[in-house]
Design an enzyme around this catalytic site. Sequence first.
Site, short mmCIF file in Angstrom:
data_model
loop_
_atom_site.label_atom_id
_atom_site.label_comp_id
_atom_site.label_asym_id
_atom_site.label_seq_id
_atom_site.Cartn_x
_atom_site.Cartn_y
_atom_site.Cartn_z
N CYS A 15 6.68 -1.83 -8.78
CA CYS A 15 5.49 -1.29 -8.10
C CYS A 15 5.80 0.01 -7.37
O CYS A 15 4.95 0.55 -6.69
CB CYS A 15 4.89 -2.32 -7.15
SG CYS A 15 6.00 -2.78 -5.81
N HIS B 67 4.57 10.09 2.35
CA HIS B 67 3.35 9.34 2.63
C HIS B 67 2.15 10.02 1.98
O HIS B 67 1.33 9.38 1.32
CB HIS B 67 3.16 9.25 4.16
CG HIS B 67 1.90 8.57 4.56
ND1 HIS B 67 0.74 9.27 4.81
CD2 HIS B 67 1.59 7.27 4.71
CE1 HIS B 67 -0.22 8.41 5.13
NE2 HIS B 67 0.28 7.19 5.08
C1 PEP Z 1 8.59 0.94 -2.77
O1 PEP Z 1 9.40 1.05 -1.85
O2 PEP Z 1 8.86 1.25 -3.95
C2 PEP Z 1 7.23 0.45 -2.51
C3 PEP Z 1 6.39 0.23 -3.48
O3 PEP Z 1 6.88 0.28 -1.21
P1 PEP Z 1 6.45 1.48 -0.22
O4 PEP Z 1 6.33 2.72 -1.04
O5 PEP Z 1 5.18 1.05 0.41
O6 PEP Z 1 7.62 1.48 0.73
#
Ligand code: PEP
Length: 571
Positions: A528, A128
């Site tokens: 992403c 995080h």
């Molecule tokens: C991912 O899992 O790659 C993503 C972009 O979502 P998060 O990092 O918010 O889980």
Amino acid sequence: MLQTRNGKRTARAAIKIAVDLADEKMITRDEAIMRVTPEQVDMLLHPQFGGDTKAEATEAGRRLVEKAVNASPGAAVGVAAFDADTAEKWGNEGKDVIMVRPETRPDDVHGMIAARGILTSKGGATSHAAVVARQFGTPAVCGAENLIIDAGNRLFIADVAGKTVEVREGEWLSIDGGTAEVFRGQLETRDPDFEHELELITLLEWADEIRRLGVRTNADYPADAERARRYGAEGIGLCRTEHMFFQEERLPIMQQMITAESRAHRKAALDLLLPMQRGDFEGLFRAMEGCPVIIRLLDPPLHEFLPSQHALVQELADLKVQLQHFRSISEIDSALAQVREKEDILERVESLAESNPMLGLRGDRLGIMMPEITEMQTRAILEAAVAVSKEGLDVKPEIMIPLSSHVNELTVLKKVVDEVAREVFSETGTTVEFLYGTMIELPRAALTADEMAREAEFFSFGTNDLTQTTFGMSRDDAEAKFLINYVKTGVLPTNPFQELDRGGVGKLVEMAVRLGRSTRPGMSCGICGEHGGEPNSIEFCHLVGLDYVSCSPFRVPVARLAAAQAAVNDR
Ligand code: PEP
Ligand code: MG
């Protein structure tokens, strides 16, 4: 000629030399693009320690206390603060702060925003702390296991070459998120100034002419979207809407929503959140006028928005001790009311707790179990889109479902989204075109991408979760526990949370693109996950025919160059 050596040059000099040589027709523009490394571009976008003189380097060496995971690049100097509230308070008072925590949680975000830098002893490149820090462009060093953080006594200790070093709250720290180094004291820094890096701007314009991949950004706030656009982003590839709930005035309402006893109570809290979210989305649409904006519906497990179980138990114990010392009825009454309130929250936190939250009630499962959340967010997105389009601006909203694993989930949620869309368009008398799509971040979604594409109009690869679930490695734990060792000892060639694993995760991505487009020819596919800003992974995205990569605002220029280099190599 007896001997040659390449002339050592700084990042800025390397870019100037490449651009000047191309301008003088000594080399081609392609060659100029290949002569600059993504790391050199990165260096011009973040503050750097000024320590390239020998004296400063020696001084820095003396003060080094740790080298860990380079989670978010750039140099930062500030006083150590051991919790988010202190970091926020000192930051608001104008102090430079390094927030030091074992790890961060979503309710630490206010402190992270106020801090110059973030240092954690646990977690790695997709923890995080790392993800949020990169998004804000805040330097971060994570997984500094050598630090023993004693948040209660507000200090950490570290073993430095056999000697115990102690750093207390309020003492100066300097961190370099690019080299993953942590120093005691204040090192000198130099700030970046993208707008005045004229040669870099020229080089990136040449890169734009060559690259095939689009470059979008992961941005949650209008200010981030505006910065990303200045850096050349062509849209938003991911807005993590949960980050919008962590602002001071919103968190209590979010908590009311989560702890609501009935659907009616929950809806009442959601009604309060609606105008706030609508306002945020309006800001994003304005900042990204004419460009696509992908907004992802709520993703993390709900208990992340509540205080930790451990802290609540501690607070309750403290309150009960205090209660024994109160003498007046009013004091006792008010303390008892607090005890009851905390007990209620604790009960709710316990009922929401899961053994494996990453694989539990999160993502679209949350939206299906509590459709009122999906309804509120869809309404906020589309009302904002209508309002901004009425201002005469071109808006391109795209609604994205997180963590889907079965096409039926997409079918269920599409009904909810379409119903709200009908309501909003008839209430406002204005219709705005929007797309409905999904993240592909679980292996089953990738394996059944042809079915998913029946409902989804676009895919975006969430390679953080896809890496976690393909390897079966917790993204919060792996780097601290064994992954760094795996890479050091050659069990794995690289950290798959930083550089996309072409052989496994990449195979799923490649297959999903092919399957998705077999159902829906030409469908838009992007990435992403954090890999969207990493040069080697960007090359892979080019090779498998993705349409764009999306990364944090500060990585946009790096991605523009890397995408052009991939195109040149491909030729
Ligand atoms: C991912 O899992 O790659 C993503 C972009 O979502 P998060 O990092 O918010 O889980
Ligand atoms: Mg994810």
